[in-house]
Structures are given as structure tokens and as C-alpha cells.
Design a protein around this motif. Structure first.
Motif, short mmCIF file in Angstrom:
data_model
loop_
_atom_site.label_atom_id
_atom_site.label_comp_id
_atom_site.label_asym_id
_atom_site.label_seq_id
_atom_site.Cartn_x
_atom_site.Cartn_y
_atom_site.Cartn_z
N PRO A 17 17.73 16.42 13.39
CA PRO A 17 19.20 16.37 13.44
C PRO A 17 19.65 15.04 14.03
N TYR A 18 20.72 14.50 13.46
CA TYR A 18 21.10 13.13 13.81
C TYR A 18 22.52 13.07 14.34
N PRO A 19 22.78 12.18 15.31
CA PRO A 19 21.79 11.46 16.11
C PRO A 19 21.17 12.37 17.17
N ALA A 20 20.01 11.94 17.71
CA ALA A 20 19.34 12.74 18.74
C ALA A 20 20.26 12.84 19.96
N ARG A 21 20.61 14.05 20.35
CA ARG A 21 21.50 14.25 21.50
C ARG A 21 21.01 15.41 22.36
N ASP A 22 21.19 15.27 23.67
CA ASP A 22 20.83 16.31 24.61
C ASP A 22 22.13 16.86 25.21
N PRO A 23 22.45 18.13 24.94
CA PRO A 23 23.72 18.70 25.43
C PRO A 23 23.90 18.57 26.94
N ARG A 24 22.79 18.47 27.69
CA ARG A 24 22.93 18.35 29.15
C ARG A 24 23.63 17.06 29.56
N GLU A 25 23.61 16.08 28.67
CA GLU A 25 24.23 14.80 29.02
C GLU A 25 25.75 14.83 28.93
N GLU A 26 26.30 15.93 28.39
CA GLU A 26 27.76 16.02 28.29
C GLU A 26 28.43 15.97 29.65
N SER A 27 27.73 16.42 30.69
CA SER A 27 28.35 16.41 32.02
C SER A 27 28.44 15.00 32.58
N ARG A 28 27.74 14.07 31.95
CA ARG A 28 27.68 12.71 32.52
C ARG A 28 28.57 11.72 31.79
N ARG A 29 28.81 11.93 30.50
CA ARG A 29 29.56 10.91 29.76
C ARG A 29 30.12 11.49 28.46
N LEU A 30 31.20 10.88 27.99
CA LEU A 30 31.71 11.21 26.65
C LEU A 30 31.40 10.01 25.76
N ILE A 31 30.75 10.25 24.63
CA ILE A 31 30.49 9.16 23.69
C ILE A 31 31.76 8.92 22.87
N VAL A 32 32.27 7.70 22.94
CA VAL A 32 33.48 7.38 22.17
C VAL A 32 33.18 6.26 21.19
N GLY A 33 33.95 6.20 20.14
CA GLY A 33 33.75 5.14 19.14
C GLY A 33 34.72 5.33 17.99
N SER A 34 34.45 4.63 16.92
CA SER A 34 35.27 4.71 15.71
C SER A 34 34.38 5.19 14.58
N PRO A 35 34.91 5.90 13.59
CA PRO A 35 36.31 6.34 13.50
C PRO A 35 36.53 7.59 14.34
N SER A 36 37.78 8.05 14.34
CA SER A 36 38.18 9.36 14.87
C SER A 36 38.51 9.39 16.34
N HIS A 37 38.62 8.24 16.96
CA HIS A 37 39.21 8.19 18.30
C HIS A 37 40.66 8.63 18.14
N LEU A 38 41.11 9.54 19.01
CA LEU A 38 42.46 10.10 18.84
C LEU A 38 43.53 9.01 18.82
N ARG A 39 43.39 8.00 19.67
CA ARG A 39 44.41 6.93 19.70
C ARG A 39 44.43 6.17 18.38
N GLU A 40 43.25 6.01 17.77
CA GLU A 40 43.19 5.30 16.48
C GLU A 40 43.82 6.14 15.37
#
Ligand SMILES: C[S@@+](CC[C@H](N)C(=O)[O-])C[C@H]1O[C@@H](n2cnc3c(N)ncnc32)[C@H](O)[C@@H]1O
Length: 415
Positions: A17-40
Motif C-alpha cells: 500500500p502506497y505510500p508506506a505510512r505508520d498510523p502511530r505517527e499521526e500524533s506527531r505530525r500532519l503531512i501537508v502538500g498539494s493538491p487538496s490543501h484546504l486553503r488551495e
């Protein structure tokens, strides 16, 4: 419509499954980018005119392990924005990870649907005001059929955020994909192919172009999922600027924004007045194609698209009530870090450019907090003896650099 490559693709994203992600890391950071940033979305799709109180129905098609879904749903939740994000993908393994990430964040504004984006029509899903399709179309047997399927569930006045691969920045990838088709054919088990790819990467001669392309790192730092996606993918097609524009047009859409716009402006790289006189004669797609050809470093294209017949959304840069916002930047900190020479240095995948800023850039930017309107900022500056007319006169120059970097945008109106 599926074929052997598509069945291998489905198996790939089940195994990796892509990209490789560990749900435990959600408590540490939010991954942001484009597209689909709410402000964009507010800015580039809706021209900063759609009230924040209007529910947003979003679809993330080919949502994978959830980066775009989690970002958008979390931003909506933090901002108290009504609506929901529908994650759609045919990988059950990716769904498990995306669901665990949503649960870790206690997000209750996401719906999960397992299935093919090619079967959206008649699925009961939609309509959607905004559709994300990031890193998916270039893997499909027929990207245009995929895009048309998305458009079939797009609500009137809505728009899409797309990401597809671009050729030049992926220099080296397709050569090693060719090599691996010979060394480790697609019919082999995924783990055996990964092993062969790792061995090849260790031994590949120094002249291999991917060795000389430091901007692609998935095969080095993206785990097995990243390596497989980059070098063993059964199908990926890169779109040049004209090819992407043609795809979008064929689906009845037009590109409202290339992200970041500044990268697609050839004049940024060509100060020579005689060349500028020539670029002035090019249409917007030709200008973007020229920028792609001379920079040579674009490995993806991110675009926001709307229906071709919809009116061009003019952002309210001259409206005193409009509220400017910075993406992932704090106004005072940004202002403090600005060089004194009136320029803004920035770097895109190794490409360094310096953008001119107006004299009041510092004074304006340090007041941008997502709450103050342009009018309020002008009032504050007027209280400090800066004529209001000067603020309004200099705003277009600030816009030319900061909006073009996709950094200074205008917020959705509150009502
Ligand atoms: C490279 S991943 C991108 C994931 C995510 N959009 C991102 O950018 O992080 C491609 C995803 O598209 C999904 N996909 C491919 N073909 C699909 C189809 N026909 N319908 C739904 N999902 C599909 C795969 O399962 C995979 O999760």
C-alpha cells in the motif's frame, strides 16, 4: 476496462500500500502538500468566493494510505468546516491504513469506499464539489476514461486537483524500469522483484541517469512500497505540459492553476528582454511548456482544474473585506526572515529563483494572520503613516510573487 498490467497494479498496491505510512505517527505530525490543501481548494478552485459555511463534499479518488484524505479532513475539522471527505480506492490494504490514521486522529468526517474509480457512475457516490486524484491517472489503462469518470460525479461549479508524473524530472526512472522488466518480469512475486531491484540499485553503473538524479528518492527512502512504485510499477506514463493540457481539455475541463504557478512562468528564468519579447507572444500553455523544457527538473505536474465552460474565478485581491492567508507560514516569522534587498529567494527541486518584493512586503506580511482583512491591514498601516493608496498600489506586486509561489492566498469568506 482492465488488462494484465492493471491486474498487476492492483496486486502491487495490495502487497505494498502506497505510500508506506505508520498510523502511530499521526500524533506527531500532519503531512501537508498539494493538491487538496484546504486553503488551495478555497483559492484556486473557488476563487475565494465560496463561503466557509457551505458544506464541502470532497472525493479522494485512489486515496492510497490516506495522505490527501487525512490532510483535508483534518484541516476541515480544525477550521470547523462542514462537509465530508470520501476516500475511494480498490486496495483493501491501503484502506486499513487510511482508516487507522483517521481513527488515530479521531476524525469523523471521512467516509471509506472500496472500489474502482472507473465505476463511479452509478455507484451512488457523489456528487462532489471537489475531487482529488493524486498519482493515479498515469497508472490507469486509459487515463482519459479515468478522468471522465471523475467528471461524471463532479457537482456544478466544482473542480479537481490532479497530480501526474512529468517526464524530465523522472530522467533515469524509465531506463531502470526497462532494465527491471528484463531482470524481474512483472509475473514474478512482488517480494522477489523488490529483492532484484535492490540488488540492481546497488550495482548499477555510475552513468545510470537515476544515479545522477538526486530529486527522486522513493527507491532509497520510501521503503519497499516506494521502491516498487518507482521502479517496478507495471504502468506509469509521464505527461508533458501539452499532454496534460490535452488530457484535461478532452475531459471538458481547463487548468485553473499549475502548482506552483511561478515554476511555470518562463520569464522567471529569462530576464533577457529579447527573449521576453518572444515569450510574450506565447499562449499560457506554451509558456508553461517552455518553462518545463528549460528547467528540466519537473518530475510531477500538479494542477487545479474546473469545467471549461465555468467562468474564470477572479480572486478578490482588491476587496478590502478579503482576508489573506499564508500556507504553513506565520506572517511575522516570514517577514522577519525576508532579506533586506527586496527579494524573496526560493528553491524548487534544486532550482533557485529570486522573486522581487515591493517595499511594503514586510509590513503587510507581518500582519497576515488569516483574520485581518486587506482593509484592516491598510488601516493599521495608515495609523503608522503609510498612505492607504500605497498599500493598494503595492499589493499586485506582492501577489505576483507570493501568490505565484502558492504561499499567499485568500481565505474563503466566512459568510
Ligand atoms: C501511487 S498511489 C497514490 C495514493 C495517493 N493518492 C497518494 O498520492 O498518496 C495510487 C493509488 O491508486 C489506486 N488505484 C489504481 N487504480 C485504481 C482504480 N481503478 N480505482 C481506484 N483506485 C485505484 C491504487 O490502489 C493506489 O492506492
Amino acid at each position: 476496462m482492465t488488462d494484465a498490467a492493471d491486474r498487476q497494479l492492483a496486486a502491487q498496491y495490495e502487497a505494498y500500500p502506497y505510500p508506506a505510512r505508520d498510523p502511530r505517527e499521526e500524533s506527531r505530525r500532519l503531512i501537508v502538500g498539494s493538491p487538496s490543501h484546504l486553503r488551495e481548494i478555497d483559492h484556486w478552485i473557488f476563487g475565494s468566493r465560496r463561503p466557509a459555511t457551505t458544506p464541502l463534499r470532497a472525493l479522494v479518488a485512489g486515496g492510497g494510505t490516506g495522505d490527501g484524505t487525512i490532510m483535508l479532513a483534518q484541516q476541515m475539522a480544525w477550521a470547523g468546516r462542514p462537509g465530508s471527505v470520501t476516500w475511494l480506492d480498490r486496495s483493501g490494504a491501503a484502506k486499513g491504513i487510511a482508516e487507522a490514521r483517521a481513527a488515530a486522529r479521531k476524525l469523523d468526517n471521512i467516509r471509506f469506499a472500496e472500489g474502482s474509480l472507473l465505476e463511479l457512475a452509478g455507484s451512488g457516490l457523489g456528487p462532489f464539489d471537489y475531487i482529488d486524484c493524486c498519482g493515479v491517472l498515469h497508472h490507469l489503462p486509459d487515463p482519459l476514461a479515468g478522468l471522465r469518470s471523475l467528471v461524471s460525479v463532479l457537482a456544478p461549479g466544482g473542480g479537481l486537483g490532479l497530480m501526474v508524473y512529468a517526464p524530465h524530472g523522472r530522467t533515469g526512472v524509465y531506463m531502470l524500469q526497462d532494465a527491471l522488466r528484463l531482470l524481474a518480469p512483472a509475473e514474478e512475486a512482488p517480494a522477489a522483484r523488490v529483492d532484484a531491484a535492490r540488488r540492481l540499485w546497488r550495482q548499477v553503473p555510475e552513468t545510470a541517469w537515476l544515479k545522477r538524479n538526486p530529486w527522486l528518492t522513493d527507491h532509497v527512502s520510501g521503503g519497499d512500497a516506494g521502491l516498487y512504485d518507482l521502479l517496478l510499477n507495471p504502468r506509469d506514463v509521464a505527461f508533458s505540459v501539452p499532454a496534460l493540457d490535452a488530457l484535461v481539455r478532452a475531459a471538458g475541463l481547463r487548468i485553473a492553476c499549475w502548482v506552483e504557478p511561478v515554476r511555470y512562468d518562463p520569464d522567471v528564468y529569462l530576464p533577457d528582454p529579447k527573449l521576453r519579447a518572444r515569450t510574450a507572444g506565447l499562449d499560457p500553455v506554451q509558456r508553461a511548456a517552455l518553462a518545463e523544457a528549460i528547467t528540466g527538473n519537473m518530475g510531477i505536474h500538479i494542477v487545479y482544474c474546473v469545467r471549461a465552460g465555468d467562468p474564470v474565478a477572479e480572486q478578490p485581491w482588491t476587496d478590502p473585506e478579503a482576508v489573506p492567508v499564508l500556507r504553513e507560514m506565520d506572517g511575522p516569522t516570514l517577514a522577519k526572515g525576508l532579506p533586506k534587498d527586496g527579494t524573496l529567494p526560493c528553491s524548487f527541486d534544486g532550482l533557485r529563483v529570486s522573486l522581487p518584493l515591493p517595499r511594503l512586503a514586510n509590513a503587510i506580511l507581518q500582519r497576515v494572520d488569516g483574520r485581518r482583512s486587506f482593509g484592516a491591514i491598510a488601516d493599521e498601516l495608515a495609523a503608522n503613516s503609510v498612505p492607504r493608496e500605497q498599500v493598494w498600489r503595492e499589493l499586485p506586486a506582492l501577489r505576483r510573487s507570493m501568490e505565484a509561489m502558492n504561499r499567499l492566498l485568500i481565505a474563503a469568506p466566512r459568510a
